[in-house]
Design a protein around this motif. Sequence first.
Motif, mmCIF file in Angstrom:
data_model
loop_
_atom_site.group_PDB
_atom_site.id
_atom_site.type_symbol
_atom_site.label_atom_id
_atom_site.label_comp_id
_atom_site.label_asym_id
_atom_site.label_seq_id
_atom_site.Cartn_x
_atom_site.Cartn_y
_atom_site.Cartn_z
ATOM 1 N N ARG A 63 -10.352 5.724 -2.473
ATOM 2 C CA ARG A 63 -10.769 6.636 -1.669
ATOM 3 C C ARG A 63 -9.801 7.586 -1.174
ATOM 4 N N GLU A 64 -10.035 9.040 -0.779
ATOM 5 C CA GLU A 64 -8.991 9.841 -0.336
ATOM 6 C C GLU A 64 -9.069 9.646 1.146
ATOM 7 N N THR A 65 -7.644 9.749 1.632
ATOM 8 C CA THR A 65 -7.452 9.847 3.138
ATOM 9 C C THR A 65 -7.715 11.269 3.932
ATOM 10 N N GLY A 66 -7.780 12.396 3.143
ATOM 11 C CA GLY A 66 -8.063 13.737 3.515
ATOM 12 C C GLY A 66 -6.586 14.355 3.841
ATOM 13 N N ASP A 67 -5.855 13.944 3.597
ATOM 14 C CA ASP A 67 -4.253 14.619 3.861
ATOM 15 C C ASP A 67 -3.949 14.714 2.349
ATOM 16 N N GLY A 68 -4.429 14.764 1.262
ATOM 17 C CA GLY A 68 -4.088 14.859 0.257
ATOM 18 C C GLY A 68 -3.398 13.442 -0.552
ATOM 19 N N HIS A 69 -3.456 12.291 0.172
ATOM 20 C CA HIS A 69 -3.233 11.244 -0.441
ATOM 21 C C HIS A 69 -4.419 10.173 -0.586
ATOM 22 N N GLY A 70 -4.264 9.037 -1.097
ATOM 23 C CA GLY A 70 -5.387 8.123 -1.226
ATOM 24 C C GLY A 70 -5.011 6.737 -1.271
ATOM 25 N N VAL A 71 -5.996 5.772 -1.372
ATOM 26 C CA VAL A 71 -5.716 4.486 -1.037
ATOM 27 C C VAL A 71 -6.631 3.872 -2.094
ATOM 28 N N THR A 72 -5.774 2.742 -2.669
ATOM 29 C CA THR A 72 -6.351 1.902 -3.842
ATOM 30 C C THR A 72 -6.495 0.542 -3.221
ATOM 31 N N LEU A 73 -6.946 -0.271 -3.853
ATOM 32 C CA LEU A 73 -7.309 -1.741 -3.665
ATOM 33 C C LEU A 73 -6.547 -2.742 -4.057
ATOM 34 N N VAL A 74 -5.930 -3.676 -3.646
ATOM 35 C CA VAL A 74 -5.088 -4.796 -4.317
ATOM 36 C C VAL A 74 -5.741 -6.111 -3.701
ATOM 37 N N ALA A 75 -5.603 -7.144 -4.432
ATOM 38 C CA ALA A 75 -5.809 -8.284 -4.239
ATOM 39 C C ALA A 75 -4.921 -8.911 -3.168
ATOM 40 N N THR A 76 -5.154 -9.974 -2.503
ATOM 41 C CA THR A 76 -4.473 -10.491 -1.275
ATOM 42 C C THR A 76 -4.318 -11.770 -1.815
ATOM 43 N N VAL A 77 -3.372 -12.493 -1.004
ATOM 44 C CA VAL A 77 -3.070 -13.965 -1.378
ATOM 45 C C VAL A 77 -4.483 -14.866 -1.209
ATOM 46 N N ALA A 78 -5.150 -14.248 -0.142
ATOM 47 C CA ALA A 78 -6.531 -14.987 0.234
ATOM 48 C C ALA A 78 -7.377 -14.959 -1.004
ATOM 49 N N GLY A 79 -7.500 -13.624 -1.695
ATOM 50 C CA GLY A 79 -8.243 -13.318 -2.668
ATOM 51 C C GLY A 79 -7.889 -14.177 -3.942
ATOM 52 N N LEU A 80 -6.500 -14.135 -4.034
ATOM 53 C CA LEU A 80 -6.192 -14.930 -5.296
ATOM 54 C C LEU A 80 -6.313 -16.401 -5.034
ATOM 55 N N ALA A 81 -6.054 -16.900 -3.919
ATOM 56 C CA ALA A 81 -6.617 -18.366 -3.451
ATOM 57 C C ALA A 81 -8.106 -18.684 -3.762
ATOM 58 N N ALA A 82 -8.953 -17.620 -3.692
ATOM 59 C CA ALA A 82 -10.411 -17.930 -3.795
ATOM 60 C C ALA A 82 -10.693 -17.996 -5.213
ATOM 61 N N ILE A 83 -9.947 -17.523 -6.125
ATOM 62 C CA ILE A 83 -10.032 -17.526 -7.484
ATOM 63 C C ILE A 83 -9.057 -19.016 -8.210
ATOM 64 N N GLY A 84 -8.584 -19.609 -7.181
ATOM 65 C CA GLY A 84 -7.656 -20.753 -7.507
ATOM 66 C C GLY A 84 -6.187 -20.506 -8.000
ATOM 67 N N ILE A 85 -5.870 -19.418 -7.758
ATOM 68 C CA ILE A 85 -4.452 -18.861 -7.730
ATOM 69 C C ILE A 85 -3.826 -18.791 -6.747
ATOM 70 N N GLU A 86 -2.586 -20.081 -6.692
ATOM 71 C CA GLU A 86 -1.902 -20.185 -5.316
ATOM 72 C C GLU A 86 -0.876 -19.051 -5.102
ATOM 73 N N SER A 87 -0.449 -19.014 -3.858
ATOM 74 C CA SER A 87 0.318 -18.122 -3.352
ATOM 75 C C SER A 87 1.559 -18.089 -4.029
#
Length: 171
Positions: A63-87
């Motif tokens: 999504r765009e933040t309105g100031d000409g920049h945008g954000v992307t989505l990144v998997a977190t340590v908790a997300g990786l742990a949820a699929i069985g990848i340790e930190s």
Amino acid sequence: MTKLTDTQTVILNKASQRDGLLALPLPDNLRGAAAARVVRAMLAEGFLEEVEANMHKAEPVWRETGDGHGVTLVATVAGLAAIGIESEDANTATKKDPAPKVRTPREGTKQAKLIAMLRAPDGATIAEIMAATGWQSHTVRGAMAGALKKRLGLAVTSEKVEARGRVYALR
């Protein structure tokens, strides 16, 4: 521990294999309000986080933040742990992993029964799967193509066996 949906599992598995653990692009069949709902739930659970997109590297923008920049989505340590990848494995997860992580289906479901039959040494025919699940032939084929191949990333093979006909298996 939160139970992941098939879609959430696919998103996290793909993110674990991308540089920077980027969750984008989302699966092709996930668009619009459905995509927003899934991402919102994953952000709330802490499986994904929004970070500023690097426009110089042409990172995909969630999504765009309105100031000409945008954000992307990144998997977190908790997300990786949820699929069985340790930190500690998170750093190695950014390298291309040749084998996707396989999610174990819930016990006692027809999908679990289908997977078990296909993993048997002799595989299974459409007729055998129909008898075991109560499904019609088009449902069996659809489950193999959709749920197993596309959603779970399993490799379903088939071969013609003289005594049995077409036999399907997970190899």
